[in-house]
Design a protein around this motif. Sequence first.
Motif, PDB file in Angstrom:
ATOM      1  N   LYS A 244       0.835  -1.213   0.000  1.00 46.27           N
ATOM      2  CA  LYS A 244       0.000   0.000   0.000  1.00 46.27           C
ATOM      3  C   LYS A 244       0.864   1.256   0.000  1.00 46.27           C
ATOM      4  CE  LYS A 244      -3.287  -1.732   3.102  1.00 46.27           C
ATOM      5  NZ  LYS A 244      -3.475  -1.656   4.461  1.00 46.27           N
ATOM      6  N   GLY A 245       0.253   2.367  -0.418  1.00 44.63           N
ATOM      7  CA  GLY A 245       0.905   3.670  -0.333  1.00 44.63           C
ATOM      8  C   GLY A 245       1.818   3.940  -1.520  1.00 44.63           C
ATOM      9  N   ARG A 246       2.201   5.222  -1.646  1.00 45.31           N
ATOM     10  CA  ARG A 246       3.061   5.619  -2.746  1.00 45.31           C
ATOM     11  C   ARG A 246       4.514   5.425  -2.314  1.00 45.31           C
ATOM     12  NH1 ARG A 246       4.851  10.286  -5.606  1.00 45.31           N
ATOM     13  NH2 ARG A 246       4.677  11.653  -3.812  1.00 45.31           N
ATOM     14  N   GLY A 247       5.242   4.622  -3.064  1.00 40.88           N
ATOM     15  CA  GLY A 247       6.614   4.337  -2.675  1.00 40.88           C
ATOM     16  C   GLY A 247       7.554   4.258  -3.847  1.00 40.88           C
ATOM     17  N   LEU A 248       8.818   4.041  -3.540  1.00 35.44           N
ATOM     18  CA  LEU A 248       9.841   3.902  -4.570  1.00 35.44           C
ATOM     19  C   LEU A 248      10.748   2.740  -4.191  1.00 35.44           C
ATOM     20  CD1 LEU A 248      11.161   5.274  -7.134  1.00 35.44           C
ATOM     21  CD2 LEU A 248      12.735   6.344  -5.517  1.00 35.44           C
ATOM     22  N   TYR A 249      11.127   1.967  -5.205  1.00 37.11           N
ATOM     23  CA  TYR A 249      11.982   0.803  -4.978  1.00 37.11           C
ATOM     24  C   TYR A 249      13.388   1.103  -5.489  1.00 37.11           C
ATOM     25  CZ  TYR A 249      13.497  -4.115  -5.182  1.00 37.11           C
ATOM     26  OH  TYR A 249      14.164  -5.299  -5.012  1.00 37.11           O
ATOM     27  N   LEU A 250      14.370   1.063  -4.598  1.00 33.33           N
ATOM     28  CA  LEU A 250      15.770   1.253  -4.988  1.00 33.33           C
ATOM     29  C   LEU A 250      16.383  -0.140  -5.155  1.00 33.33           C
ATOM     30  CD1 LEU A 250      16.729   4.107  -2.461  1.00 33.33           C
ATOM     31  CD2 LEU A 250      15.787   4.309  -4.784  1.00 33.33           C
ATOM     32  N   HIS A 280      18.096  12.091   1.062  1.00 33.45           N
ATOM     33  CA  HIS A 280      17.723  13.478   1.339  1.00 33.45           C
ATOM     34  C   HIS A 280      16.733  13.973   0.283  1.00 33.45           C
ATOM     35  CE1 HIS A 280      20.081  15.049   4.711  1.00 33.45           C
ATOM     36  NE2 HIS A 280      21.092  14.300   4.317  1.00 33.45           N
ATOM     37  N   GLU A 281      17.037  13.663  -0.973  1.00 30.17           N
ATOM     38  CA  GLU A 281      16.198  14.116  -2.085  1.00 30.17           C
ATOM     39  C   GLU A 281      14.814  13.457  -2.015  1.00 30.17           C
ATOM     40  OE1 GLU A 281      18.101  13.397  -5.920  1.00 30.17           O
ATOM     41  OE2 GLU A 281      16.085  13.121  -6.752  1.00 30.17           O
ATOM     42  N   LEU A 282      14.795  12.148  -1.768  1.00 27.33           N
ATOM     43  CA  LEU A 282      13.521  11.425  -1.730  1.00 27.33           C
ATOM     44  C   LEU A 282      12.654  11.867  -0.555  1.00 27.33           C
ATOM     45  CD1 LEU A 282      14.676   7.827  -2.740  1.00 27.33           C
ATOM     46  CD2 LEU A 282      13.640   9.598  -4.187  1.00 27.33           C
ATOM     47  N   ASP A 283      13.325  12.305   0.522  1.00 26.49           N
ATOM     48  CA  ASP A 283      12.596  12.778   1.697  1.00 26.49           C
ATOM     49  C   ASP A 283      11.726  13.998   1.384  1.00 26.49           C
ATOM     50  OD1 ASP A 283      12.500  11.407   4.028  1.00 26.49           O
ATOM     51  OD2 ASP A 283      14.253  12.335   4.946  1.00 26.49           O
ATOM     52  N   GLN A 284      12.030  14.683   0.286  1.00 22.69           N
ATOM     53  CA  GLN A 284      11.264  15.879  -0.097  1.00 22.69           C
ATOM     54  C   GLN A 284      10.044  15.522  -0.934  1.00 22.69           C
ATOM     55  OE1 GLN A 284      12.519  18.797   1.118  1.00 22.69           O
ATOM     56  NE2 GLN A 284      14.091  17.426   1.970  1.00 22.69           N
ATOM     57  N   GLN A 285       9.896  14.247  -1.295  1.00 22.89           N
ATOM     58  CA  GLN A 285       8.902  13.915  -2.303  1.00 22.89           C
ATOM     59  C   GLN A 285       7.576  13.387  -1.767  1.00 22.89           C
ATOM     60  OE1 GLN A 285      10.762  11.613  -5.385  1.00 22.89           O
ATOM     61  NE2 GLN A 285      12.320  13.186  -5.752  1.00 22.89           N
ATOM     62  N   LEU A 287       6.792  10.683  -0.222  1.00 18.80           N
ATOM     63  CA  LEU A 287       6.519   9.251  -0.391  1.00 18.80           C
ATOM     64  C   LEU A 287       6.074   8.643   0.929  1.00 18.80           C
ATOM     65  CD1 LEU A 287       9.751   8.318  -2.396  1.00 18.80           C
ATOM     66  CD2 LEU A 287       7.442   8.563  -3.335  1.00 18.80           C
ATOM     67  N   GLN A 288       5.311   7.553   0.830  1.00 17.10           N
ATOM     68  CA  GLN A 288       4.918   6.852   2.057  1.00 17.10           C
ATOM     69  C   GLN A 288       6.001   5.860   2.498  1.00 17.10           C
ATOM     70  OE1 GLN A 288       1.452   6.849   0.202  1.00 17.10           O
ATOM     71  NE2 GLN A 288       1.021   8.625   1.456  1.00 17.10           N
ATOM     72  N   TRP A 289       6.764   5.394   1.540  1.00 18.67           N
ATOM     73  CA  TRP A 289       7.842   4.477   1.895  1.00 18.67           C
ATOM     74  C   TRP A 289       8.919   4.461   0.812  1.00 18.67           C
ATOM     75  CZ3 TRP A 289       8.162   0.840  -1.916  1.00 18.67           C
ATOM     76  CH2 TRP A 289       6.978   0.502  -2.613  1.00 18.67           C
ATOM     77  N   ILE A 290      10.112   4.043   1.242  1.00 17.26           N
ATOM     78  CA  ILE A 290      11.211   3.777   0.319  1.00 17.26           C
ATOM     79  C   ILE A 290      11.643   2.349   0.615  1.00 17.26           C
ATOM     80  CG2 ILE A 290      13.585   4.385  -0.328  1.00 17.26           C
ATOM     81  CD1 ILE A 290      12.998   7.190   1.024  1.00 17.26           C
ATOM     82  N   ALA A 291      11.669   1.510  -0.397  1.00 19.75           N
ATOM     83  CA  ALA A 291      12.135   0.132  -0.198  1.00 19.75           C
ATOM     84  C   ALA A 291      13.498   0.002  -0.866  1.00 19.75           C
ATOM     85  CB  ALA A 291      11.149  -0.855  -0.803  1.00 19.75           C
ATOM     86  N   VAL A 292      14.440  -0.606  -0.167  1.00 22.77           N
ATOM     87  CA  VAL A 292      15.785  -0.771  -0.699  1.00 22.77           C
ATOM     88  C   VAL A 292      16.091  -2.257  -0.809  1.00 22.77           C
ATOM     89  CG1 VAL A 292      18.219  -0.177  -0.374  1.00 22.77           C
ATOM     90  CG2 VAL A 292      16.447   1.332   0.531  1.00 22.77           C
ATOM     91  N   GLU A 293      16.534  -2.681  -1.973  1.00 24.26           N
ATOM     92  CA  GLU A 293      16.947  -4.080  -2.126  1.00 24.26           C
ATOM     93  C   GLU A 293      18.207  -4.303  -1.293  1.00 24.26           C
ATOM     94  OE1 GLU A 293      17.527  -5.396  -6.163  1.00 24.26           O
ATOM     95  OE2 GLU A 293      18.238  -7.370  -5.504  1.00 24.26           O
ATOM     96  N   ALA A 294      18.203  -5.372  -0.489  1.00 22.98           N
ATOM     97  CA  ALA A 294      19.330  -5.642   0.406  1.00 22.98           C
ATOM     98  C   ALA A 294      20.639  -5.697  -0.377  1.00 22.98           C
ATOM     99  CB  ALA A 294      19.094  -6.963   1.136  1.00 22.98           C
ATOM    100  N   PRO A 295      21.706  -5.107   0.187  1.00 25.40           N
ATOM    101  CA  PRO A 295      23.018  -5.181  -0.474  1.00 25.40           C
ATOM    102  C   PRO A 295      23.525  -6.617  -0.481  1.00 25.40           C
ATOM    103  CG  PRO A 295      23.026  -3.597   1.348  1.00 25.40           C
ATOM    104  CD  PRO A 295      21.749  -4.361   1.436  1.00 25.40           C
ATOM    105  N   PRO A 296      24.440  -6.931  -1.366  1.00 22.36           N
ATOM    106  CA  PRO A 296      24.981  -8.291  -1.416  1.00 22.36           C
ATOM    107  C   PRO A 296      25.868  -8.590  -0.212  1.00 22.36           C
ATOM    108  CG  PRO A 296      26.149  -6.860  -2.950  1.00 22.36           C
ATOM    109  CD  PRO A 296      25.048  -6.041  -2.350  1.00 22.36           C
ATOM    110  N   ALA A 297      26.255  -9.854  -0.075  1.00 17.96           N
ATOM    111  CA  ALA A 297      27.179 -10.249   0.989  1.00 17.96           C
ATOM    112  C   ALA A 297      28.561  -9.661   0.691  1.00 17.96           C
ATOM    113  CB  ALA A 297      27.247 -11.767   1.064  1.00 17.96           C
TER     114      ALA A 297
END
Length: 317
Positions: A244-250, A280-285, A287-297
């Motif tokens: 749910k909600g407006r988000g962005l996937y990194l 910082h930039e996304l915090d201005q937009q 959004l309801q959430w920001i999802a980040v794909e986990a970094p590799p090992a």
Amino acid sequence: MIEAASSENIAKAAELLRRGELVAFPTETVYGLGANALSAEAVRKIYEAKGRPSTSPLIVHVASVEMARGLVTEWPVAAALLAEKFWPGPLTLVLPKAAAVPDELSAGLPTVGLRWPKHAVAEALIREAGVPLAAPSANRFTELSPTTAQHVEAGLGDRVAMVLEGGASEVGIESTVLSLVGGTPRLLRPGMISRQQIEAVVGPVEVVTAASGEAHEAPGQHEKHYAPKTRLVVVKGEEDLPQKGRGLYLFRTKASAWIPARRMPKDPEDYASLLYELLHELDQQGLQWIAVEAPPAGVAWDGIRDRLRRASARVVK
Ligand code: TXA
Ligand code: MG
């Protein structure tokens, strides 16, 4: 006020620092909120401006090994080797403090964290001030660290005498913090100088987790740190994205077919360099959430993994 880092303004900033005022300045990791490290009164102003609990010690910035040695009672071989290899650069060394270092700075600990930043403006400022500079990241407590002068101005503008302009911080996340007090070196905070790089110079390093309280943050209490205002979640892949909600996937490996997505760099150096600036930039937009794909090992990603974990942590009280 943001000021260009001309030699005239650096001289002005140095004078403000000698008078006990606060000056924000660029470093290669993030911008620092600087004060004369040898003045208890100036150091107290940092805690006030940040709204930071006085139980959290500050890092002291120097511009030579001699300056560092003047602030500690021991300079072990490991310190000499690491300084030789990584200074100036994003590595903070914790050592037994000399009497000249005020207790306010070290939060009552018998030790002090030192680093020589690799940034021409920071180095010129320290030399011109003629004193070591205490400087935490130039943000309010628990907020995201600033990587541009504009971030500092937005967060702390009215609380500092001057903000020196120095471009975007290249490394992009805070320094690696290593304690050389006692036997085996202990990694208190991972950063872009990895455990492996340190071990190549001084042998085995013990890793201290934030939850063990050794970084002088009581378990859980300061776990939420370096956080954007927007809710941030770390996910394994598209299947874990919030519904749910407006988000962005990194993402790193695969975009989402149904959520706006943005590709993150493959290389850890480029990733770190971009991360806070992007948040910082996304915090201005709004959004309801920001999802980040986990970094590799892999140890090269330890610092990034740590900051993402903290940015996504719930406040535990
Ligand atoms: O890259 C950086 O390190 C930036 C730039 C401005 O240099 N500074 C920074 O400072 O991140 P700050 O105050 O936000 O983080 C300091 C970290 C904290 O995790 C603190 O617990 C640890 O260093 N630290 C400082 N002095 C210490 C000490 N004497 N013993 C143990 N940990 C210490
Ligand atoms: Mg900080």
